[in-house]
Write an enzyme that holds these catalytic residues in place. Structure first.
Site, PDB file in Angstrom:
ATOM      1  N   ASP A  81       0.811  -1.143   0.164  1.00 20.42           N
ATOM      2  CA  ASP A  81       0.058  -0.002  -0.173  1.00 20.42           C
ATOM      3  C   ASP A  81       0.985   1.320  -0.060  1.00 20.42           C
ATOM      4  O   ASP A  81       1.709   1.455   1.015  1.00 20.42           O
ATOM      5  CB  ASP A  81      -0.912  -0.069   1.248  1.00 20.42           C
ATOM      6  CG  ASP A  81      -2.153   0.589   0.897  1.00 20.42           C
ATOM      7  OD1 ASP A  81      -3.111   0.026   1.452  1.00 20.42           O
ATOM      8  OD2 ASP A  81      -2.359   1.597   0.416  1.00 20.42           O
ATOM      9  N   ASP A 116      -2.817   4.909  -2.828  1.00 19.52           N
ATOM     10  CA  ASP A 116      -3.906   5.434  -1.838  1.00 19.52           C
ATOM     11  C   ASP A 116      -4.238   6.799  -2.463  1.00 19.52           C
ATOM     12  O   ASP A 116      -3.292   7.625  -2.575  1.00 19.52           O
ATOM     13  CB  ASP A 116      -3.217   5.608  -0.348  1.00 19.52           C
ATOM     14  CG  ASP A 116      -4.264   6.007   0.614  1.00 19.52           C
ATOM     15  OD1 ASP A 116      -5.322   5.301   0.881  1.00 19.52           O
ATOM     16  OD2 ASP A 116      -4.201   7.251   1.184  1.00 19.52           O
ATOM     17  N   GLU A 153      -6.118   3.854  -6.249  1.00 22.89           N
ATOM     18  CA  GLU A 153      -7.424   4.279  -5.637  1.00 22.89           C
ATOM     19  C   GLU A 153      -7.796   5.796  -6.105  1.00 22.89           C
ATOM     20  O   GLU A 153      -6.989   6.742  -5.778  1.00 22.89           O
ATOM     21  CB  GLU A 153      -7.293   4.176  -3.847  1.00 22.89           C
ATOM     22  CG  GLU A 153      -8.632   4.425  -3.265  1.00 22.89           C
ATOM     23  CD  GLU A 153      -8.554   4.923  -1.960  1.00 22.89           C
ATOM     24  OE1 GLU A 153      -7.613   5.454  -1.441  1.00 22.89           O
ATOM     25  OE2 GLU A 153      -9.374   4.559  -1.192  1.00 22.89           O
ATOM     26  N   HIS A 160     -11.070  -2.400   3.463  1.00 23.11           N
ATOM     27  CA  HIS A 160     -11.016  -1.864   5.043  1.00 23.11           C
ATOM     28  C   HIS A 160     -11.831  -0.471   5.327  1.00 23.11           C
ATOM     29  O   HIS A 160     -11.759  -0.125   6.183  1.00 23.11           O
ATOM     30  CB  HIS A 160      -9.611  -1.774   5.222  1.00 23.11           C
ATOM     31  CG  HIS A 160      -8.864  -0.590   4.584  1.00 23.11           C
ATOM     32  ND1 HIS A 160      -8.771  -0.924   3.230  1.00 23.11           N
ATOM     33  CD2 HIS A 160      -8.522   0.495   5.167  1.00 23.11           C
ATOM     34  CE1 HIS A 160      -8.281   0.258   2.738  1.00 23.11           C
ATOM     35  NE2 HIS A 160      -8.017   1.104   3.567  1.00 23.11           N
ATOM     36  N   ASP A 161     -12.364   0.112   4.331  1.00 22.07           N
ATOM     37  CA  ASP A 161     -13.122   1.249   4.435  1.00 22.07           C
ATOM     38  C   ASP A 161     -14.472   1.148   4.125  1.00 22.07           C
ATOM     39  O   ASP A 161     -15.416   1.973   4.237  1.00 22.07           O
ATOM     40  CB  ASP A 161     -12.761   2.320   3.215  1.00 22.07           C
ATOM     41  CG  ASP A 161     -11.246   2.793   3.395  1.00 22.07           C
ATOM     42  OD1 ASP A 161     -10.649   3.081   2.318  1.00 22.07           O
ATOM     43  OD2 ASP A 161     -10.742   2.862   4.513  1.00 22.07           O
TER      44      ASP A 161
END
Ligand code: TEU
Ligand code: CA
Length: 555
Positions: A98, A199, A254, A330-331
């Protein structure tokens, strides 16, 4: 052109903090992941995506990085990392890390230096502006509450943070910042890492002049306004040409607020920037009764809207770019609670239905830890049960400060939408704390771990686990699933999601009943059509039972 292995891959996302603890401090860690690699391999996935494991004060669970080239001691050390990477490669799987480079932690040495003065080496690594009439430089709001600016008396200026004050945005206009990020990427790629999930990478180029947002400023509108700024393509192209193109890697960006047209720009077939994007359209669906509350509501998603969104992305990128396929991460809340039905009567059936519906599409599927078990939301009832700063901040801002919603109502919204639903420890077995730890878990487990856990499912051939294992094997075995053209069927049907894929004269027909009702639908598939997978043990042709989902293959 390099073989585009990302198009044949299925990715498994591991949230390290909650996956497996190996030293009983209650926190998941790298050696814990090593212990579970055979389980991940058994599922059949090709790539593991690890959420951030770098040095961090964990204000945003690792998305606030204080040192990009060292492992957070909570997860282990660099030797543990090298061992984990070797064990992943030994099992013929790949690892993507990430990369959080829109912002750092405010504890990063770069920021600690930058905030001291306007003329040192790091002064322009971040986005500093003078007060305007004694206030913030513009009306942008931060994604985790409050204004997107914080004042630092030492500098007599504000700095920009699109997320939390502890996450100052890097100044990508500064070529030294780009070089520093490229150096971080080379560090990990030279260790043998196979790529990155980037990210909020479409936020790195800000609108020129940082102008005020017109109309009512909200956190979501700020992100949407900033996204896809004027130099984004240039920055991504430079990253590709100077770093990524020199390695055989997979990249996924993302991109909150991106459209299919944006995605084609960044993932065009030449992949001269990114291989694919995470877009947010389908996970952001549902009416928004009060824009001031942002995503906080408990409105269900209408199937016709879900189909319209996913189908638009399938058609727009077909032959032009590449989709990522996900229900949760995870969001996001747990898929079976958000899009299926987590009533024990329907939880297994609808979890399988969701898996089939997504995995038969064109793109790279992502399975979030526990999704393959049909793990559900937690149905918390008290604000003390939440730990994510986004959930806690907005409860206090919207209920206590701005008094836009009362506590019980906001708790209902949190129960449906909070990111904490996805962050409770992985449910391995029926032992104390589900086998996640022998210590005190950093975060409480979902109360249903005795019913929903990996051990039970590995012993049950009709489990969600084996359904996902079969879906992944079908993708590896059938070109039509990987490469077939997408054709939507009956977009206005409010109960059934049906679509087809076409490749080399063959047709794949995918039918999913999204309701707890039995409905009749006839798709006129040939009598000799092969039934590839179903979440029922028999086939009643046009009669679709609750959450029934099946796939036919025929000429
Ligand atoms: O999330 C990007 C993002 O837009 C989040 O604000 C997310 O959409 C929102 O929380 C949904 O309610 C990335 C990471 O995935 C997230 O974990 C981080 O908190 C965020 O960026 C900041 O790094
Ligand atoms: Ca641990």
């Amino acid at each position: 052109m390099k073989k585009q292995w990302f198009k044949d891959s299925v990715v498994y996302q591991i949230y390290p903090m909650s996956f497996q603890d190996s030293n009983n401090d209650g926190i998941g860690d790298l050696l814990g992941i090593v212990k579970r690699l055979d389980y991940v391999k058994k599922l059949g996935v090709d790539v593991i995506w690890l959420n951030p494991i770098y040095i961090s004060p964990n204000k945003d669970n690792g998305y606030d990085i204080a040192d990009y080239k060292n492992i957070n001691p909570e997860y282990g050390n660099m030797d543990d990392f090298d061992y984990l990477l070797a064990q992943i490669h030994k099992r013929d799987m790949k690892l993507i890390m990430d990369l959080v480079v829109n912002h750092t932690s405010d504890q990063h040495k770069w920021f600690q230096e930058s905030k001291k003065a306007k003329d040192n080496k790091y002064a322009d690594y971040y986005i500093w502006r003078d007060p305007v009439d004694g206030h913030e430089p513009n009306n942008w709001l931060a994604a985790f509450g409050g204004p997107a600016w914080t004042y630092v008396p030492e500098r007599g200026q504000y700095y920009l943070h699109l997320f939390a004050p502890g996450q100052p945005d890097l100044n990508w206009e500064n070529p030294k910042v780009r070089e520093a990020v490229f150096d971080v990427e080379r560090f990990w790629l030279d260790k043998g890492v196979d790529g990155f999930r980037m990210d909020v990478i479409n936020l790195i180029s800000k609108p020129a002049g940082l102008p005020d947002l017109s109309g009512t400023p909200t956190a979501e509108r700020t992100l949407g306004f900033v996204a896809d700024g004027p130099r984004l393509n240039e920055f991504l192209r430079q990253m590709h040409d100077e770093v990524l193109s020199h390695y055989d890697v997979m990249t996924v960006g993302e991109m909150p607020g991106s459209t299919p047209e944006d995605a084609i720009k960044y993932t065009g077939l030449d992949s001269h920037e990114l291989n694919m994007v995470f877009q947010f359209e389908h996970v952001g669906l549902g009416p928004n009764p009060d824009v001031r509350l942002g995503k906080w509501n408990d409105e269900p998603v209408k199937l016709t809207e879900l189909k319209s969104s996913l189908n638009r992305w399938q058609k727009a990128l077909d032959g032009k770019g590449w989709n990522s396929l996900y229900w949760n991460n995870h969001d996001q809340p747990r898929a079976v609670s958000r899009f299926g039905n987590d009533d024990p009567k329907y939880q297994v059936r609808s979890a399988k239905m969701l898996g089939t519906t997504l995995h038969m599409m064109q793109g790279t599927p992502y399975v979030y830890e526990g999704e393959e078990l049909g793990m559900t939301n937690c149905h918390f009832t008290d604000i003390e049960q939440y730990e994510d700063l986004e959930s806690v901040n907005f409860f206090h801002e919207l209920v206590d400060q701005r008094k836009l919603v009362d506590g019980p109502t906001m708790l209902k919204y949190l129960a449906v939408k909070s990111r904490d639903n996805a962050r409770t420890p992985m449910q391995w077995n029926t032992d104390q704390d589900a086998g996640f730890t022998k210590g005190t878990p950093w975060y409480g487990l979902n109360a249903n771990y005795k019913e929903i856990n990996a051990k039970n499912e590995l012993e049950d051939k009709n489990s969600v686990f084996y359904h996902y294992q079969k879906l992944i094997k079908l993708r590896h075995d059938f070109d039509i699933i990987r490469y077939g053209a997408f054709e939507e069927l009956d977009p206005q049907d409010e109960q059934v999601y049906a679509y087809q894929r076409h490749y080399n004269g063959k047709t794949l027909l995918v039918i999913s009943n999204f309701t707890d009702q039995t409905v009749m639908r006839n798709y006129n598939q040939p009598k000799n059509a092969e039934l590839l997978i179903s979440n029922y043990t028999d086939d009643k042709d046009a009669e679709l039972r609750p959450y029934e989902s099946k796939v036919y293959l025929f000429n």
